[in-house]
Design a protein around this motif. Structure first.
Motif, PDB file in Angstrom:
ATOM      1  N   HIS A  67      14.320  42.516  12.141  1.00 41.70           N
ATOM      2  CA  HIS A  67      13.136  41.946  12.795  1.00 41.70           C
ATOM      3  C   HIS A  67      12.017  41.652  11.790  1.00 41.70           C
ATOM      4  O   HIS A  67      10.846  41.594  12.172  1.00 41.70           O
ATOM      5  N   LYS A  69      10.914  39.117  10.416  1.00 41.54           N
ATOM      6  CA  LYS A  69      10.096  37.923  10.646  1.00 41.54           C
ATOM      7  C   LYS A  69       9.305  38.001  11.949  1.00 41.54           C
ATOM      8  O   LYS A  69       8.580  37.061  12.286  1.00 41.54           O
ATOM      9  N   ASN A  70       9.463  39.104  12.664  1.00 39.55           N
ATOM     10  CA  ASN A  70       8.768  39.272  13.938  1.00 39.55           C
ATOM     11  C   ASN A  70       8.093  40.643  13.950  1.00 39.55           C
ATOM     12  O   ASN A  70       8.644  41.623  14.438  1.00 39.55           O
ATOM     13  N   PRO A  71       6.858  40.730  13.417  1.00 37.07           N
ATOM     14  CA  PRO A  71       6.174  42.027  13.286  1.00 37.07           C
ATOM     15  C   PRO A  71       6.025  42.770  14.614  1.00 37.07           C
ATOM     16  O   PRO A  71       6.191  43.997  14.655  1.00 37.07           O
ATOM     17  N   GLU A  72       5.718  42.064  15.682  1.00 37.79           N
ATOM     18  CA  GLU A  72       5.528  42.730  16.967  1.00 37.79           C
ATOM     19  C   GLU A  72       6.825  43.350  17.462  1.00 37.79           C
ATOM     20  O   GLU A  72       6.838  44.472  17.986  1.00 37.79           O
ATOM     21  N   LYS A  73       7.915  42.623  17.305  1.00 38.84           N
ATOM     22  CA  LYS A  73       9.205  43.157  17.731  1.00 38.84           C
ATOM     23  C   LYS A  73       9.617  44.338  16.866  1.00 38.84           C
ATOM     24  O   LYS A  73      10.219  45.312  17.350  1.00 38.84           O
ATOM     25  N   LYS A  76       7.639  47.421  17.993  1.00 39.84           N
ATOM     26  CA  LYS A  76       8.175  47.926  19.252  1.00 39.84           C
ATOM     27  C   LYS A  76       9.494  48.655  19.035  1.00 39.84           C
ATOM     28  O   LYS A  76       9.731  49.732  19.607  1.00 39.84           O
ATOM     29  N   GLN A 190       3.852  47.257   8.668  1.00 38.18           N
ATOM     30  CA  GLN A 190       4.124  46.806  10.022  1.00 38.18           C
ATOM     31  C   GLN A 190       4.660  47.924  10.910  1.00 38.18           C
ATOM     32  O   GLN A 190       4.704  47.795  12.132  1.00 38.18           O
TER      33      GLN A 190
END
Length: 242
Positions: A67, A69-73, A76, A190
């Motif tokens: 993940h 490239k997707n910090p929020e994912k 989580k 992150q």
């Protein structure tokens, strides 16, 4: 405050046959040991948490790759991993925080001229030639660094220096082992709590050296608490994190 002062006096009376005029100093050391014993279950839990966090590093590294490239994912997923494994990123701070009230209690107790409207008789107690309510500056003004009180502080500084050296080596070894297991020399900003923990881990090897400053500026009674607790911490960590 008066209740605690009475407890220290009573403990000093019990220890006086063994330690004479330094019985109050021995009582403070015994009180510190009691506090550390009470906190020890949390220290053991913190050690287990540290080992659990270290064991999760390969899985967290895999989540970064998945993940990245997707910090929020990523956040989580890491939070869910910690929750699933019941691991708190900041659990190791709790034992240290819970000891602060005892330190401040001793600090105020031996900084106050009166307790409950009565003269503070604890200030009449000494460790060898050094008053428990005195500070290093007082020792320097009364006999210098090599006088009776100054020699007590030199002994404390020597103990702190030795303990700080072993604490530094232990902390460096733990930090390097954690970084090696994670496959990176730094924390991923992150990951929740990673930046804070990364900063703590960088500073931790030097924390024991700061004890020298504390010992020099607080009343001798509080300095005894700090030196005893720091020594206990190094021994405890060397056993729990081996």
């Amino acid at each position: 405050m008066s209740v605690f002062a009475s407890l220290v006096e009573q403990l000093a009376d019990l220890l006086r046959p063994l330690f004479g005029l330094s019985a109050a100093a021995a009582a403070i050391i015994a009180f510190t040991a009691l506090v550390r014993l009470l906190v020890h279950p949390l220290s053991r839990a913190a050690a287990r948490g540290q080992k659990a966090r270290a064991a999760l590093q390969p899985r967290i590294a895999e989540l970064r790759r998945k993940h990245g490239k997707n910090p929020e994912k990523l956040q989580k997923a890491v939070m869910e991993l910690h929750a699933e494994e019941k691991v708190s990123p900041l659990s190791g701070c709790l034992p240290s925080l819970l000891q602060l009230p005892a330190f401040f209690l001793l600090y105020h107790l031996f900084s106050s001229g009166t307790i409950g409207g009565e003269p503070n008789t604890l200030l009449t107690h000494q460790l060898l030639d050094a008053p428990l309510g005195g500070r290093w500056a007082d020792a320097l003004a009364d006999g210098g660094a090599f006088g009776g009180a100054g020699a007590v502080y030199l002994g404390l500084f020597a103990v702190v220096a030795v303990v700080a050296y072993f604490s530094y080596r232990l902390s460096r070894r733990m930090t390097e082992a954690s970084a090696a297991l994670a496959g990176t020399a730094g924390a991923d900003p992150q990951v929740p709590g990673a930046a804070a923990m990364g900063g703590v881990m960088k500073v931790m090897p030097f924390m024991s050296f700061f004890t020298l400053v504390t010992v020099a500026v607080v009343p001798l009674a509080a300095a005894l608490y700090v030196v005893t607790s720091t020594t206990w911490s190094v021994i405890e960590r060397s056993v729990l994190y081996r």
